[in-house]
Each structure stands twice: as structure tokens, then as C-alpha cells.
Design a protein around this motif. Sequence first.
Motif, PDB file in Angstrom:
ATOM      1  N   ALA A   1       0.932  -1.234   0.035  1.00  0.00           N
ATOM      2  CA  ALA A   1      -0.104  -0.136  -0.073  1.00  0.00           C
ATOM      3  C   ALA A   1       0.851   1.369   0.040  1.00  0.00           C
ATOM      4  CB  ALA A   1      -0.974  -0.066   1.222  1.00  0.00           C
ATOM      5  N   ARG A   2       0.425   2.332  -0.990  1.00  0.00           N
ATOM      6  CA  ARG A   2       1.308   3.547  -0.716  1.00  0.00           C
ATOM      7  C   ARG A   2       1.110   4.234   0.422  1.00  0.00           C
ATOM      8  NH1 ARG A   2       0.514   8.934  -2.306  1.00  0.00           N
ATOM      9  NH2 ARG A   2      -1.801   8.579  -2.679  1.00  0.00           N
ATOM     10  N   LEU A   3      -0.127   4.064   1.058  1.00  0.00           N
ATOM     11  CA  LEU A   3      -0.680   5.082   2.491  1.00  0.00           C
ATOM     12  C   LEU A   3      -0.908   3.885   3.458  1.00  0.00           C
ATOM     13  CD1 LEU A   3      -2.874   7.733   1.072  1.00  0.00           C
ATOM     14  CD2 LEU A   3      -0.629   8.060   1.538  1.00  0.00           C
ATOM     15  N   CYS A   4      -0.323   4.203   4.796  1.00  0.00           N
ATOM     16  CA  CYS A   4      -0.662   3.215   5.711  1.00  0.00           C
ATOM     17  C   CYS A   4      -1.284   4.288   6.863  1.00  0.00           C
ATOM     18  CB  CYS A   4       0.555   2.910   6.400  1.00  0.00           C
ATOM     19  SG  CYS A   4       1.398   1.831   5.118  1.00  0.00           S
ATOM     20  N   VAL A   5      -2.030   3.638   7.718  1.00  0.00           N
ATOM     21  CA  VAL A   5      -2.654   4.192   8.916  1.00  0.00           C
ATOM     22  C   VAL A   5      -1.412   4.779   9.704  1.00  0.00           C
ATOM     23  CG1 VAL A   5      -3.948   3.772  10.992  1.00  0.00           C
ATOM     24  CG2 VAL A   5      -4.950   2.766   8.900  1.00  0.00           C
ATOM     25  N   GLY A   6      -1.732   5.937  10.197  1.00  0.00           N
ATOM     26  CA  GLY A   6      -0.600   6.941  10.627  1.00  0.00           C
ATOM     27  C   GLY A   6       0.178   7.692   9.846  1.00  0.00           C
ATOM     28  N   ASP A   7       0.181   7.597   8.650  1.00  0.00           N
ATOM     29  CA  ASP A   7       0.964   8.488   7.965  1.00  0.00           C
ATOM     30  C   ASP A   7       0.534   9.691   8.063  1.00  0.00           C
ATOM     31  OD1 ASP A   7       2.646   6.529   6.815  1.00  0.00           O
ATOM     32  OD2 ASP A   7       1.529   6.187   4.830  1.00  0.00           O
ATOM     33  N   THR A   8       1.243  10.923   7.537  1.00  0.00           N
ATOM     34  CA  THR A   8       0.779  12.052   7.726  1.00  0.00           C
ATOM     35  C   THR A   8       0.676  12.449   6.172  1.00  0.00           C
ATOM     36  OG1 THR A   8       2.349  12.683   9.846  1.00  0.00           O
ATOM     37  CG2 THR A   8       1.506  14.574   8.241  1.00  0.00           C
ATOM     38  N   VAL A   9      -0.351  13.102   5.849  1.00  0.00           N
ATOM     39  CA  VAL A   9      -0.780  13.181   4.342  1.00  0.00           C
ATOM     40  C   VAL A   9      -1.181  14.610   4.294  1.00  0.00           C
ATOM     41  CG1 VAL A   9      -1.006  11.009   3.916  1.00  0.00           C
ATOM     42  CG2 VAL A   9      -3.015  12.408   4.519  1.00  0.00           C
TER      43      VAL A   9
ATOM     44  N   ALA B   1       4.455  16.937  10.866  1.00  0.00           N
ATOM     45  CA  ALA B   1       3.158  16.593  11.523  1.00  0.00           C
ATOM     46  C   ALA B   1       2.144  17.623  11.539  1.00  0.00           C
ATOM     47  CB  ALA B   1       3.661  16.579  13.260  1.00  0.00           C
ATOM     48  N   PRO B   2       0.933  17.569  11.520  1.00  0.00           N
ATOM     49  CA  PRO B   2       0.050  18.590  11.206  1.00  0.00           C
ATOM     50  C   PRO B   2       0.161  19.450  12.411  1.00  0.00           C
ATOM     51  CG  PRO B   2      -1.187  16.574  11.457  1.00  0.00           C
ATOM     52  CD  PRO B   2       0.031  16.116  11.420  1.00  0.00           C
ATOM     53  N   SER B   3      -0.061  20.943  12.120  1.00  0.00           N
ATOM     54  CA  SER B   3      -0.284  21.683  13.371  1.00  0.00           C
ATOM     55  C   SER B   3      -1.596  21.921  13.586  1.00  0.00           C
ATOM     56  CB  SER B   3       0.564  22.751  12.993  1.00  0.00           C
ATOM     57  OG  SER B   3      -0.135  23.715  11.804  1.00  0.00           O
ATOM     58  N   ALA B   4      -1.853  22.362  14.958  1.00  0.00           N
ATOM     59  CA  ALA B   4      -3.342  22.645  15.307  1.00  0.00           C
ATOM     60  C   ALA B   4      -3.316  23.720  14.589  1.00  0.00           C
ATOM     61  CB  ALA B   4      -3.310  22.979  16.857  1.00  0.00           C
ATOM     62  N   GLY B   5      -4.843  23.903  14.062  1.00  0.00           N
ATOM     63  CA  GLY B   5      -5.280  25.108  13.325  1.00  0.00           C
ATOM     64  C   GLY B   5      -6.474  25.791  13.854  1.00  0.00           C
ATOM     65  N   GLU B   6      -7.114  26.673  13.169  1.00  0.00           N
ATOM     66  CA  GLU B   6      -8.387  27.023  13.551  1.00  0.00           C
ATOM     67  C   GLU B   6      -9.457  25.921  14.140  1.00  0.00           C
ATOM     68  OE1 GLU B   6      -9.502  30.208  13.798  1.00  0.00           O
ATOM     69  OE2 GLU B   6      -7.224  30.812  13.452  1.00  0.00           O
TER      70      GLU B   6
ATOM     71  N   GLN C   1     -17.653  22.640  -1.151  1.00  0.00           N
ATOM     72  CA  GLN C   1     -16.184  22.435  -2.156  1.00  0.00           C
ATOM     73  C   GLN C   1     -15.158  21.963  -1.419  1.00  0.00           C
ATOM     74  OE1 GLN C   1     -16.269  23.841  -5.163  1.00  0.00           O
ATOM     75  NE2 GLN C   1     -18.471  24.130  -4.676  1.00  0.00           N
ATOM     76  N   PRO C   2     -14.101  21.117  -2.318  1.00  0.00           N
ATOM     77  CA  PRO C   2     -13.242  20.344  -1.458  1.00  0.00           C
ATOM     78  C   PRO C   2     -12.476  21.462  -0.749  1.00  0.00           C
ATOM     79  CG  PRO C   2     -13.640  19.784  -3.752  1.00  0.00           C
ATOM     80  CD  PRO C   2     -14.407  21.007  -3.595  1.00  0.00           C
ATOM     81  N   GLN C   3     -11.827  21.024   0.198  1.00  0.00           N
ATOM     82  CA  GLN C   3     -10.728  21.921   1.155  1.00  0.00           C
ATOM     83  C   GLN C   3      -9.284  21.263   1.192  1.00  0.00           C
ATOM     84  OE1 GLN C   3     -11.986  24.802   2.802  1.00  0.00           O
ATOM     85  NE2 GLN C   3     -13.758  24.154   1.506  1.00  0.00           N
ATOM     86  N   LEU C   4      -8.448  21.981   1.356  1.00  0.00           N
ATOM     87  CA  LEU C   4      -6.987  21.540   1.590  1.00  0.00           C
ATOM     88  C   LEU C   4      -7.103  21.198   2.925  1.00  0.00           C
ATOM     89  CD1 LEU C   4      -4.936  24.618   0.259  1.00  0.00           C
ATOM     90  CD2 LEU C   4      -4.949  22.197  -0.799  1.00  0.00           C
ATOM     91  N   ILE C   5      -6.417  19.758   3.038  1.00  0.00           N
ATOM     92  CA  ILE C   5      -6.297  19.329   4.357  1.00  0.00           C
ATOM     93  C   ILE C   5      -4.998  18.663   4.748  1.00  0.00           C
ATOM     94  CG2 ILE C   5      -8.937  18.534   4.389  1.00  0.00           C
ATOM     95  CD1 ILE C   5      -7.943  15.734   3.779  1.00  0.00           C
ATOM     96  N   THR C   6      -4.661  18.819   5.882  1.00  0.00           N
ATOM     97  CA  THR C   6      -3.408  18.106   6.166  1.00  0.00           C
ATOM     98  C   THR C   6      -3.497  17.416   7.490  1.00  0.00           C
ATOM     99  OG1 THR C   6      -2.172  19.760   5.240  1.00  0.00           O
ATOM    100  CG2 THR C   6      -1.022  18.187   7.205  1.00  0.00           C
ATOM    101  N   GLY C   7      -3.507  15.862   7.826  1.00  0.00           N
ATOM    102  CA  GLY C   7      -3.661  15.199   8.945  1.00  0.00           C
ATOM    103  C   GLY C   7      -2.961  13.785   8.709  1.00  0.00           C
ATOM    104  N   THR C   8      -3.483  13.208   9.809  1.00  0.00           N
ATOM    105  CA  THR C   8      -2.932  11.579   9.567  1.00  0.00           C
ATOM    106  C   THR C   8      -3.950  10.760   8.911  1.00  0.00           C
ATOM    107  OG1 THR C   8      -3.676  11.290  12.043  1.00  0.00           O
ATOM    108  CG2 THR C   8      -1.417  11.956  11.339  1.00  0.00           C
ATOM    109  N   VAL C   9      -3.688   9.704   8.362  1.00  0.00           N
ATOM    110  CA  VAL C   9      -4.395   8.521   7.960  1.00  0.00           C
ATOM    111  C   VAL C   9      -5.141   7.718   9.015  1.00  0.00           C
ATOM    112  CG1 VAL C   9      -4.630   6.508   6.460  1.00  0.00           C
ATOM    113  CG2 VAL C   9      -3.258   8.448   5.464  1.00  0.00           C
ATOM    114  N   ALA C  10      -6.541   7.910   9.217  1.00  0.00           N
ATOM    115  CA  ALA C  10      -7.182   7.135  10.249  1.00  0.00           C
ATOM    116  C   ALA C  10      -7.769   5.870   9.732  1.00  0.00           C
ATOM    117  CB  ALA C  10      -8.113   8.158  10.878  1.00  0.00           C
TER     118      ALA C  10
END
Length: 94
Positions: free
Chosen positions: A11-19, A82-87, A34-43
Motif C-alpha cells: 500500500a502507498r498509504l498506511c494508517v498513521g501516515d501524515t498526508v 506533523a500537522p499543526s493545530a489550526g483553527e 467545496q473540497p478543502q485543503l487538508i493535512t492530517g494523519t490517515v485514520a
Amino acid sequence: MSAEATRGKAARLCVGDTVTGRSYIEPWDRARQQPQLITGTVAQIGSGWPGVDEVLGYVWVRLPCGREAKALARELEKTTAAPSAGEGHRPRRT
């Protein structure tokens, strides 16, 4: 491709990967969202339902605020930061 056929492939992505990438909006919701830009971890990878993942190939991404967003795996890129805490992020109570 069946689930059995895909199990042997890496698999190209695994649970826990930051994307990072764009969220996926279902066709019937596109008039409202509308689609939004996102950054987070694969759950979660895929739906867990037979046949569904063959068509869409989506993942759930946990955002820094704790919510999850649906995204197409092919539209995500792995990141090392790692994703930063946002709004809207609420700190965890101790």
C-alpha cells in the motif's frame, strides 16, 4: 480488482501516515460544499465494505482539530511534518 488480489500488493498509504491534499465531496453534495485543503494523519483506509474500495479508493484523514475528512488516496501526498493545530482545535484536557 478484488480485495484478495490487492492484499499482496504494498500500500502507498498506511494508517498513521501524515498526508496533505484535498478532501473528497460526494457528487450530490457539491452544490453545498467545496473540497478543502487538508493535512492530517490517515485514520482509516477504505470503507471496509467489499467492492466499494475498488471504485473510489478513499481514506479517512484525522485533522488536527479531531474531525475526520474523506479524501481520495490518489489525491494525497505523504508529508514528513506533523500537522499543526489550526483553527477550531481544542486542546486535550488533562
